[in-house]
Write an enzyme that holds these catalytic residues in place. Structure first.
Site, short mmCIF file in Angstrom:
data_model
loop_
_atom_site.label_atom_id
_atom_site.label_comp_id
_atom_site.label_asym_id
_atom_site.label_seq_id
_atom_site.Cartn_x
_atom_site.Cartn_y
_atom_site.Cartn_z
N LYS A 136 -0.58 10.07 0.45
CA LYS A 136 -0.74 11.41 1.06
C LYS A 136 0.36 11.66 2.09
O LYS A 136 0.70 10.75 2.86
CB LYS A 136 -2.10 11.51 1.76
CG LYS A 136 -3.25 11.54 0.78
CD LYS A 136 -4.56 11.80 1.48
CE LYS A 136 -5.69 11.75 0.47
NZ LYS A 136 -6.94 11.32 1.02
N ASP B 240 0.86 -1.19 0.00
CA ASP B 240 0.00 0.00 0.00
C ASP B 240 0.90 1.24 0.00
O ASP B 240 1.75 1.39 0.87
CB ASP B 240 -0.89 0.00 1.25
CG ASP B 240 -1.93 -1.12 1.19
OD1 ASP B 240 -2.36 -1.47 0.09
OD2 ASP B 240 -2.26 -1.67 2.26
C1 LIG Z 1 -1.91 -3.37 -2.45
S1 LIG Z 1 -2.09 -4.92 -1.66
C2 LIG Z 1 -0.88 -5.93 -2.51
C3 LIG Z 1 -1.15 -7.39 -2.33
C4 LIG Z 1 -0.19 -8.32 -3.08
N1 LIG Z 1 1.18 -8.19 -2.60
C5 LIG Z 1 -0.24 -8.04 -4.55
O1 LIG Z 1 0.75 -7.48 -5.07
O2 LIG Z 1 -1.25 -8.38 -5.17
C6 LIG Z 1 -1.28 -4.67 -0.10
C7 LIG Z 1 -1.53 -5.79 0.86
O3 LIG Z 1 -0.76 -5.56 2.03
C8 LIG Z 1 -1.55 -5.80 3.18
N2 LIG Z 1 -1.00 -4.96 4.24
C9 LIG Z 1 -1.01 -3.61 4.30
N3 LIG Z 1 -0.37 -3.18 5.39
C10 LIG Z 1 0.06 -4.30 6.03
C11 LIG Z 1 0.78 -4.51 7.22
N4 LIG Z 1 1.19 -3.49 7.95
N5 LIG Z 1 1.04 -5.78 7.58
C12 LIG Z 1 0.62 -6.84 6.84
N6 LIG Z 1 -0.06 -6.69 5.68
C13 LIG Z 1 -0.34 -5.44 5.29
C14 LIG Z 1 -2.95 -5.42 2.77
O4 LIG Z 1 -3.91 -6.07 3.56
C15 LIG Z 1 -2.97 -5.89 1.32
O5 LIG Z 1 -3.43 -7.21 1.19
#
Ligand SMILES: C[S@@+](CC[C@H](N)C(=O)[O-])C[C@H]1O[C@@H](n2cnc3c(N)ncnc32)[C@H](O)[C@@H]1O
Length: 206
Positions: free
Chosen positions: A111, A107
């Protein structure tokens, strides 16, 4: 939260701050950090059935989809962890325990006021270094130019890694769910790989 049948295949580590007990017989271990619904992880596990693949995410719904996917694909070499990424790396994996970490399309928190939510920041790099084996590799991909530059800069400036993209050439054809989505929208997704520079052995000394 109502229990689902898939939950029997997910280890809930949220709020547990203890070392994972790893299977000594695992020759190669890889981790997909923030795996989402896990197309990449499942394809990786299927390609290397002799390796142990860990898939970690905070969102239980996404992990349940991964459990179903593994069943469909007959993947049996994966451990699925519901856990926050920084806690997992900082407190739960032992030193020198992972061969590769994949951190794909995290993610971006674009911002300014949300930048603190980004996982890959400079003080996280030493924990990534700690959990990787001597020649372990950190695979980083992002569609977000700013996060990509910032993350790579943190890895470079740490002095703990050297950028060597050849360590991900075996999986260049496997796309994550978000990568597929961004490519379909005409965005670019950049990939790179950083190999751990082992710390010099301590000299016994004068
Ligand atoms: C944009 S998605 C990308 C998912 C996958 N890596 C892909 O490329 O399809 C980001 C993923 O990271 C997870 N995520 C975000 N912050 C996280 C954190 N602090 N710890 C574990 N997972 C996290 C979210 O739940 C989400 O499934």
């Amino acid at each position: 939260m109502k229990k689902q049948p898939q939950d029997d295949f997910i280890e809930i580590l949220t709020d547990k701050y203890q070392l994972l007990s790893l299977d000594e017989s695992d020759l190669i271990r890889e981790l997909d950090l923030g795996c989402g619904v896990g197309s990449f992880t499942a394809a990786l596990a299927q390609r290397y059935p002799e390796r142990k693949i860990f898939a970690a995410d905070v969102m239980i719904g996404r992990l349940r989809k991964l459990v179903k996917r593994n069943k469909r694909m007959d993947v049996n070499n994966m451990t699925i962890l519901r856990v926050e990424a920084r806690n997992l790396i900082s407190y739960m994996f032992p030193d020198n325990s992972l061969d590769r970490i994949h951190f794909l399309c995290p993610d971006p928190w674009p911002k300014d006021r949300h930048r603190g939510h980004r996982v890959l920041v400079s003080d996280f790099t030493s924990q990534i270094h700690r959990v990787l084996k001597e020649d372990g590799v950190f695979h980083f991909a992002s569609d977000d130019e700013d996060y990509y530059a910032m993350g790579n800069n943190a890895l470079r400036m740490s002095g703990l890694f050297i950028e060597e993209v050849q360590h991900i050439s075996d999986i260049a054809d496997i796309k994550s769910d978000f990568e597929v989505r961004w490519l379909a929208e005409g965005k670019k997704v950049h990939h790179t790989a950083w190999r751990k520079i082992p710390r010099p052995a301590k000299s016994i000394g004068h």
